[in-house]
Scaffold this motif. Structure first.
Motif, short mmCIF file in Angstrom:
data_model
loop_
_atom_site.label_atom_id
_atom_site.label_comp_id
_atom_site.label_asym_id
_atom_site.label_seq_id
_atom_site.Cartn_x
_atom_site.Cartn_y
_atom_site.Cartn_z
N PRO A 1 17.31 -2.80 -5.45
CA PRO A 1 17.60 -1.40 -5.11
C PRO A 1 16.38 -0.72 -4.51
N SER A 2 16.61 0.22 -3.61
CA SER A 2 15.51 0.99 -3.04
C SER A 2 14.84 1.79 -4.15
N PRO A 3 13.51 1.79 -4.17
CA PRO A 3 12.82 2.54 -5.24
C PRO A 3 13.03 4.04 -5.08
N ALA A 4 12.98 4.72 -6.19
CA ALA A 4 13.06 6.17 -6.15
C ALA A 4 11.82 6.71 -5.45
N PRO A 5 11.93 7.84 -4.75
CA PRO A 5 10.76 8.40 -4.07
C PRO A 5 9.61 8.61 -5.04
N GLY A 6 8.43 8.19 -4.63
CA GLY A 6 7.26 8.33 -5.49
C GLY A 6 6.48 9.56 -5.14
N PRO A 7 5.33 9.74 -5.75
CA PRO A 7 4.49 10.90 -5.45
C PRO A 7 3.94 10.79 -4.03
N ASP A 8 3.55 11.91 -3.48
CA ASP A 8 2.98 11.92 -2.14
C ASP A 8 1.68 11.11 -2.12
N PRO A 9 1.39 10.43 -1.01
CA PRO A 9 0.22 9.54 -0.97
C PRO A 9 -1.09 10.31 -1.07
N VAL A 10 -2.07 9.63 -1.66
CA VAL A 10 -3.43 10.17 -1.79
C VAL A 10 -4.39 9.18 -1.14
N LEU B 1 -12.89 4.83 -6.42
CA LEU B 1 -11.72 4.34 -5.70
C LEU B 1 -10.78 3.53 -6.58
N LEU B 2 -11.28 3.04 -7.69
CA LEU B 2 -10.55 2.04 -8.47
C LEU B 2 -9.66 2.68 -9.52
N ASN B 3 -8.41 2.25 -9.54
CA ASN B 3 -7.45 2.69 -10.56
C ASN B 3 -7.34 4.21 -10.61
N THR B 4 -7.33 4.84 -9.42
CA THR B 4 -7.22 6.30 -9.37
C THR B 4 -6.00 6.75 -8.59
N GLY B 5 -5.02 5.86 -8.41
CA GLY B 5 -3.76 6.23 -7.79
C GLY B 5 -3.80 6.43 -6.29
N LEU B 6 -4.71 5.74 -5.61
CA LEU B 6 -4.84 5.91 -4.17
C LEU B 6 -3.79 5.10 -3.41
N SER B 7 -3.39 5.64 -2.26
CA SER B 7 -2.53 4.91 -1.32
C SER B 7 -3.32 4.40 -0.13
N GLY B 8 -4.53 4.88 0.05
CA GLY B 8 -5.35 4.44 1.17
C GLY B 8 -6.80 4.85 0.99
N VAL B 9 -7.69 4.13 1.66
CA VAL B 9 -9.11 4.45 1.70
C VAL B 9 -9.53 4.48 3.17
N GLY C 1 -11.98 -0.92 18.82
CA GLY C 1 -12.26 -0.21 17.57
C GLY C 1 -11.50 1.09 17.44
N TYR C 2 -10.29 1.18 17.98
CA TYR C 2 -9.44 2.34 17.74
C TYR C 2 -8.01 1.87 17.51
N TYR C 3 -7.30 2.59 16.64
CA TYR C 3 -5.95 2.18 16.23
C TYR C 3 -5.29 3.35 15.52
N SER C 4 -4.01 3.21 15.20
CA SER C 4 -3.29 4.26 14.46
C SER C 4 -2.25 3.62 13.57
N PHE C 5 -1.78 4.39 12.61
CA PHE C 5 -0.73 3.93 11.70
C PHE C 5 -0.11 5.15 11.05
N ASN C 6 1.03 4.96 10.43
CA ASN C 6 1.68 6.02 9.67
C ASN C 6 1.52 5.75 8.19
N LEU C 7 1.30 6.79 7.43
CA LEU C 7 1.26 6.72 5.98
C LEU C 7 2.23 7.77 5.46
N ASP C 8 3.38 7.29 5.00
CA ASP C 8 4.45 8.17 4.55
C ASP C 8 4.81 9.14 5.69
N THR C 9 4.66 10.44 5.51
CA THR C 9 5.07 11.40 6.54
C THR C 9 3.92 11.81 7.45
#
Length: 550
Positions: free
Chosen positions: A264-273, A308-316, A381-389
């Motif tokens: 099943p699709s996971p329930a929406p989680g918290p907004d990324p940090v 950075l460790l075990n602090t609920g991050l979605s990206g660094v 050395g340049y690029y882009s990506f999406n993180l959630d919204t």
């Protein structure tokens, strides 16, 4: 005595005179029947493993309770110890057998020594692993026979490595594992013929051969020599007293690579940090390096990486000059990897000026293109990506090397990228600040790119280079306050290397600090963002707030 070459052992007469007199012939049990637990007859994967010639022992690690880890082929049961959690979802899709999760600090499976485990210099060890952490300061052992014998592990650069425990490495893989998916791993050795495999593919790097020795130590799953604990989930560990062929290894990996059942699709989680900082890891020859621990005001890369460790991050987001002084690959591997490299699975790097002190920034590209997210083609050395919204863009601010002016390939790429962006909120990051009150000051070379972002309604810019923290009010390309459309810039050069003095205070500068190391945390909501500067342990400065996207 080994009875594990894939054949039933011959019948033997009982040594007892009475047995001979009675004419009794007794057959010794096969390895399978001597196993400390039965094999699930419905498991196609288990049937493949137990049908492979040379098998010594096979730990499925599927117990749901108790402390015994049974051997599904031989007589070498182990004991779950420390931070071991049973009943995790196993690696083999469609197979109900479970796995064990090890906590990275005390969890292990200890198997008492027996002569059958003495595989010497001719063996195969294989397992399925699912990692929870990356870039640890030391090895993360998958399985080991202890001192002077074989050790299969991940090193601090997240490469699979075969090592002679307490002696030295033989080989590490040409690719890294920096995700939390299941992977099949194996090492084979027959004298000088050494191979490493990940997901059935031969990933053997350069080999420095060593001759493995037997010992009387326990075999360990998830640690070696009282340390190097594995952080993650382990399943289906098998040991053979022969070097399996590449075709057999591939067959084992393929047999376990069953398409997972839909979930099943996971329930929406918290907004990324995300967390961000630049100007990070000292050169190991720096006078403040102090064995990697740093000194007051210098070389605090370990302390900042702990945030950075075990602090609920979605990206660094690393903001350039990740490794000093010249960013050679060996320095990345010896300093950055053991600190900020522990969060490589989340990392999106920006390229700084010190990276280019190594020709073509080769160390930067070689390190990050193997362990982190894509950094853009070597030479760009340049690029882009999406993180959630959110849409996130990394640009190369070394404009004398990769042009930044209007009409340059990088600027054309940026305009094209922005034209395709459909998200509500946009964040850009690079190394040299467009505006700064530090000693480096403003960087007009990035003016065209800043203008493109402004015209596309970008919201946030993160930079480094000046070793300090500064927050600006939203502003236009001409440095006019613009609360409705302006870009808010944060200078976060506080990653650990050192701190610098102020230069000329710039218009729209709202908050400044040049005495604190730390990271900036950004919570990325669908139509707004929160920020908070988090200092290292023992320091107290902070800054926080919220702003809506344009």
């Amino acid at each position: 005595m080994r009875v594990n070459r894939g054949k039933e052992p011959p019948l033997r007469l009982r040594a007892s005179i009475l047995a001979v007199a009675a004419g009794l012939l007794l057959a010794l049990p096969s390895a399978a029947s001597a196993a400390t637990c039965p094999v699930d007859s419905g498991s196609a994967y288990a049937a493949t493993i137990t049908g492979t010639a040379g098998l010594v022992s096979y730990w499925r690690l599927g117990e749901s309770s108790g402390t015994s880890a049974c051997d599904s082929y031989g007589a070498n049961a182990g004991t779950y110890q420390g931070g071991s959690t049973l009943g995790a979802v196993g690696a083999i899709a469609g197979d109900p057998d479970t796995a064990v999760t090890l906590d990275g600090s005390s969890g292990t499976v200890s198997v008492p020594h027996s002569a059958s485990l003495d595989v010497g210099d001719d063996f195969t060890v294989e397992a399925w692993v699912k990692r929870n952490s990356f870039g640890a300061p030391s090895y993360q052992a998958i399985a080991s026979q202890g001192a002077n014998a074989w050790l299969l592990a991940f090193n601090s650069s997240n490469r699979l490595v075969l090592r002679q425990a307490t002696v030295g490495d033989l080989v590490y893989s040409t690719t890294a594992v920096t995700d939390t998916s299941w992977h099949y791993v194996a090492a084979t050795k027959n004298g000088s013929a050494v191979h490493l495999y990940i997901d059935g593919n031969d990933v053997t790097g350069s080999v420095t051969n060593r001759t493995m020795a037997n010992n009387t130590l326990p075999l360990s799953i998830g640690q070696s020599s009282g340390g190097s604990f594995f952080n993650g989930t382990v399943d289906e560990v098998a040991l053979y007293d022969t070097a399996l062929s590449a075709a057999t290894v591939k067959a084992h990996s393929d047999k376990g690579s069953v398409t997972p059942s839909p979930t099943p699709s996971p329930a929406p989680g918290p907004d990324p940090v995300v967390a961000a900082a630049g100007d990070i890891a000292c050169d190991p020859s720096d006078p403040g390096y102090n064995g990697g621990l740093g000194v007051s005001g210098r070389c605090q890369q370990k302390a900042t990486s702990d945030l950075l460790l075990n602090t609920g991050l979605s990206g660094v987001l690393t903001l350039g000059d990740e490794q000093y002084d010249d960013a050679a690959l060996s320095k990345f591997q010896s300093v950055y990897a053991s600190t900020w490299g522990r969060a490589n699975a989340l990392n999106h790097p920006a390229i700084g000026n010190h990276e280019y002190l190594t020709s073509g920034a080769a160390g930067y590209f070689d390190y990050f293109n193997s362990v982190g997210d894509p950094t853009g083609s070597t030479g760009k050395g340049y690029y882009s990506f999406n993180l959630d919204t959110w849409h996130i863009i990394e640009l190369n601010s070394n404009c004398s090397i990769v042009a930044c002016v209007s009409g340059s390939p990088q600027e054309k790429w940026l305009r094209n990228d922005l034209s395709k962006n459909t998200t509500n909120c946009t964040l850009a990051f690079w190394h040299h600040p467009r505006f700064s009150s530090g000693m480096a000051g403003n960087n007009s070379n990035m003016g065209s790119l800043f203008t493109d972002l402004y015209r596309a309604n970008a919201d946030v810019l993160l930079t480094g280079h000046d070793h300090l923290y500064e927050r600006f009010a939203p502003q236009s390309p001409s440095a006019a306050a613009d609360p409705s459309k302006g870009i808010r810039e944060f200078v976060v050069g506080t990653g650990g290397k050192s701190l610098v003095d102020w230069g000329t205070i710039q218009p729209n500068s709202q908050v400044r600090n040049n005495s604190t190391f730390g990271v900036l945390r950004l919570t990325l909501h669908p139509s707004s963002y929160d920020w908070k500067f988090v200092p290292i342990a023992g320091q107290s400065f902070t800054d926080s707030g919220s702003t809506s996207c344009h």
